[in-house]
Design an enzyme around this catalytic site. Structure first.
Site, PDB file in Angstrom:
ATOM      1  N   ALA A 279      14.118 177.440  70.172  1.00 39.09           N
ATOM      2  CA  ALA A 279      13.917 177.246  71.617  1.00 39.09           C
ATOM      3  C   ALA A 279      14.842 176.147  72.155  1.00 39.09           C
ATOM      4  CB  ALA A 279      12.459 176.897  71.909  1.00 39.09           C
TER       5      ALA A 279
ATOM      6  N   LYS B  90      -0.675 161.974  69.479  1.00 43.66           N
ATOM      7  CA  LYS B  90      -0.135 161.303  68.291  1.00 43.66           C
ATOM      8  C   LYS B  90      -1.273 160.681  67.484  1.00 43.66           C
ATOM      9  CE  LYS B  90       4.454 160.333  70.074  1.00 43.66           C
ATOM     10  NZ  LYS B  90       5.471 159.367  70.457  1.00 43.66           N
TER      11      LYS B  90
ATOM     12  N   LYS C 179       8.336 186.474  73.894  1.00 47.10           N
ATOM     13  CA  LYS C 179       9.032 186.839  75.135  1.00 47.10           C
ATOM     14  C   LYS C 179      10.255 187.693  74.803  1.00 47.10           C
ATOM     15  CE  LYS C 179       7.860 183.531  78.610  1.00 47.10           C
ATOM     16  NZ  LYS C 179       8.434 182.770  79.712  1.00 47.10           N
TER      17      LYS C 179
ATOM     18  N   VAL D  35       8.191 164.244  81.755  1.00 44.87           N
ATOM     19  CA  VAL D  35       7.883 164.690  83.116  1.00 44.87           C
ATOM     20  C   VAL D  35       9.097 165.505  83.545  1.00 44.87           C
ATOM     21  CG1 VAL D  35       7.482 163.951  85.491  1.00 44.87           C
ATOM     22  CG2 VAL D  35       6.472 162.675  83.601  1.00 44.87           C
TER      23      VAL D  35
ATOM     24  N   HIS E 190      17.593 176.929  74.853  1.00 38.57           N
ATOM     25  CA  HIS E 190      17.448 176.235  76.124  1.00 38.57           C
ATOM     26  C   HIS E 190      18.784 175.595  76.535  1.00 38.57           C
ATOM     27  CE1 HIS E 190      15.920 173.263  79.034  1.00 38.57           C
ATOM     28  NE2 HIS E 190      14.955 174.137  79.229  1.00 38.57           N
TER      29      HIS E 190
ATOM     30  N   GLU F 229       1.028 171.081  80.800  1.00 40.72           N
ATOM     31  CA  GLU F 229       1.197 172.185  79.852  1.00 40.72           C
ATOM     32  C   GLU F 229       1.480 171.624  78.465  1.00 40.72           C
ATOM     33  OE1 GLU F 229       3.263 176.299  80.433  1.00 40.72           O
ATOM     34  OE2 GLU F 229       4.782 174.990  79.548  1.00 40.72           O
TER      35      GLU F 229
ATOM     36  N   LYS G 103      12.994 175.389  89.776  1.00 40.04           N
ATOM     37  CA  LYS G 103      11.921 176.321  89.406  1.00 40.04           C
ATOM     38  C   LYS G 103      11.131 176.757  90.644  1.00 40.04           C
ATOM     39  CE  LYS G 103       8.443 177.024  85.861  1.00 40.04           C
ATOM     40  NZ  LYS G 103       7.989 176.598  84.534  1.00 40.04           N
ATOM     41  N   ALA G 104      10.886 175.793  91.563  1.00 39.71           N
ATOM     42  CA  ALA G 104      10.148 176.115  92.788  1.00 39.71           C
ATOM     43  C   ALA G 104      10.933 177.162  93.585  1.00 39.71           C
ATOM     44  CB  ALA G 104       9.931 174.854  93.612  1.00 39.71           C
TER      45      ALA G 104
HETATM   46  P1  0O2 Z   1      11.833 173.174  80.839  1.00 33.52           P
HETATM   47  O1  0O2 Z   1      13.229 172.694  80.959  1.00 33.52           O
HETATM   48  O2  0O2 Z   1      11.448 173.463  79.414  1.00 33.52           O
HETATM   49  O3  0O2 Z   1      10.871 172.328  81.567  1.00 33.52           O
HETATM   50  P2  0O2 Z   1       8.333 181.330  83.146  1.00 33.52           P
HETATM   51  O4  0O2 Z   1       9.105 180.104  83.560  1.00 33.52           O
HETATM   52  O5  0O2 Z   1       8.232 182.366  84.214  1.00 33.52           O
HETATM   53  O6  0O2 Z   1       8.807 181.896  81.822  1.00 33.52           O
HETATM   54  P3  0O2 Z   1       5.846 179.877  83.482  1.00 33.52           P
HETATM   55  O7  0O2 Z   1       4.776 180.659  84.174  1.00 33.52           O
HETATM   56  O8  0O2 Z   1       6.477 178.775  84.218  1.00 33.52           O
HETATM   57  O9  0O2 Z   1       6.872 180.926  82.853  1.00 33.52           O
HETATM   58  O10 0O2 Z   1       5.213 179.190  82.239  1.00 33.52           O
HETATM   59  P4  0O2 Z   1       5.380 179.474  80.730  1.00 33.52           P
HETATM   60  O11 0O2 Z   1       5.503 180.917  80.428  1.00 33.52           O
HETATM   61  O12 0O2 Z   1       4.239 178.778  80.108  1.00 33.52           O
HETATM   62  O13 0O2 Z   1       6.778 178.848  80.311  1.00 33.52           O
HETATM   63  C1  0O2 Z   1       7.448 177.812  80.881  1.00 33.52           C
HETATM   64  C2  0O2 Z   1       8.127 176.950  79.833  1.00 33.52           C
HETATM   65  O14 0O2 Z   1       8.083 177.557  78.535  1.00 33.52           O
HETATM   66  C3  0O2 Z   1       9.602 176.777  80.089  1.00 33.52           C
HETATM   67  O15 0O2 Z   1       9.782 175.733  80.990  1.00 33.52           O
HETATM   68  C4  0O2 Z   1      10.143 176.463  78.713  1.00 33.52           C
HETATM   69  O16 0O2 Z   1       9.827 175.140  78.325  1.00 33.52           O
HETATM   70  C5  0O2 Z   1       9.331 177.396  77.867  1.00 33.52           C
HETATM   71  N1  0O2 Z   1       9.978 178.722  77.799  1.00 33.52           N
HETATM   72  C6  0O2 Z   1       9.503 179.863  78.312  1.00 33.52           C
HETATM   73  N2  0O2 Z   1      10.328 180.891  78.045  1.00 33.52           N
HETATM   74  C7  0O2 Z   1      11.360 180.383  77.333  1.00 33.52           C
HETATM   75  C8  0O2 Z   1      12.541 180.961  76.730  1.00 33.52           C
HETATM   76  O17 0O2 Z   1      12.814 182.163  76.810  1.00 33.52           O
HETATM   77  N3  0O2 Z   1      13.378 180.096  76.088  1.00 33.52           N
HETATM   78  C9  0O2 Z   1      13.116 178.770  75.959  1.00 33.52           C
HETATM   79  N4  0O2 Z   1      13.993 178.004  75.303  1.00 33.52           N
HETATM   80  N5  0O2 Z   1      12.015 178.194  76.523  1.00 33.52           N
HETATM   81  C10 0O2 Z   1      11.145 178.992  77.190  1.00 33.52           C
HETATM   82  P5  0O2 Z   1      11.022 175.708  81.981  1.00 33.52           P
HETATM   83  O18 0O2 Z   1      10.526 175.453  83.340  1.00 33.52           O
HETATM   84  O19 0O2 Z   1      11.862 176.926  81.776  1.00 33.52           O
HETATM   85  O20 0O2 Z   1      11.924 174.553  81.592  1.00 33.52           O
END
Ligand code: 0O2
Length: 210
Positions: free
Chosen positions: A150, A23, A111, A45, A154, A138, A54-55
């Site tokens: 997104a 910020k 994606k 977090v 989501h 991240e 996820k795990a």
């Molecule tokens: P949250 O609720 O956002 O914390 P993968 O999970 O296999 O796609 P990886 O290796 O964990 O991929 O990491 P990557 O590719 O950097 O993406 C993880 C996060 O990116 C996701 O976290 C989402 O925040 C976002 N993301 C990735 N793909 C999509 C999608 O198709 N749609 C939306 N809306 N968000 C996406 P989490 O853990 O899914 O959840």
């Protein structure tokens, strides 16, 4: 529960610190009366239930979370224009308070879902009472249009647990295309928009000073 609190504490600290820092970049652009590539910043977090889900999905053993789950600490930087994203990533690369260790460009390579965003994974040193602890975080960098799509996708994902009905799937794909076109259109009239924004900022400053 105490174990989780202990585990998550450095991530909480990192998210709070990084929010202030990112910020801060925005305020500095504004003070310089430059176009800010950063519209707003958020951070969170990952909730324990999402970490466990996820795990489980990815087969990550809990003792390997620290090294294998890169988004327990997550930050998002929203930009007005697609062209704001690359210079912002470059600025992050040059900082010396963290190190970029991975980048995922889902803008050049969207994606299958239609998701677009630029992800960087950083190694961030947190100062604790037991010394320095390096954690992974991240940072997702995206335009307002990418963020809109997104966020909606989501929540629907959550509702349908990833198994979208066909009509919803189609609508989401169309919405992703519309968001892409919106970004393109905004890029084309970028100069006009920025001139108007600079004009209003100057007007506000004159009002404040005068
Ligand atoms: P949250 O609720 O956002 O914390 P993968 O999970 O296999 O796609 P990886 O290796 O964990 O991929 O990491 P990557 O590719 O950097 O993406 C993880 C996060 O990116 C996701 O976290 C989402 O925040 C976002 N993301 C990735 N793909 C999509 C999608 O198709 N749609 C939306 N809306 N968000 C996406 P989490 O853990 O899914 O959840």
């Amino acid at each position: 529960m105490k174990q989780w609190d202990l585990f998550l504490e450095p991530y909480k600290q990192a998210v709070e610190e990084l929010k202030v820092k990112l910020k801060g970049m925005r305020s500095q652009f504004e003070l310089n009366s430059e176009h800010s590539p950063i519209e707003f910043v958020t951070g969170r977090v990952k909730p324990i239930a999402s970490i466990l889900d996820k795990a489980n999905q990815k087969g990550i053993p809990l003792e390997k979370l620290e090294t294998e789950m890169q988004d327990i600490a997550g930050l998002r930087m929203m930009c007005q224009f697609v062209d704001d994203i690359k210079p912002l990533v470059e600025m992050l690369r040059k900082r010396n308070d963290f190190v970029l260790i991975e980048e995922r460009d889902y803008i050049s390579h969207k994606k299958e879902s239609g998701y677009r965003s630029y992800h960087v994974v950083i190694e961030y040193p947190v100062q604790t009472i037991n010394g320095e602890k390096k954690i992974l975080a991240e940072i997702q960098i995206r335009t307002l249009a990418m963020n809109f799509w997104a966020t909606i996708e989501h929540s629907l994902n959550y509702k349908y647990e990833g198994q979208f009905p066909e009509d919803i799937q189609l609508r989401l794909q169309r919405a992703a295309e519309a968001a892409f076109r919106l970004d393109e259109e905004m890029s084309i009239i970028r100069n006009e928009i920025q001139e108007a924004q600079a004009f209003f900022t100057r007007k506000k400053e004159i009002k404040k000073d005068g």
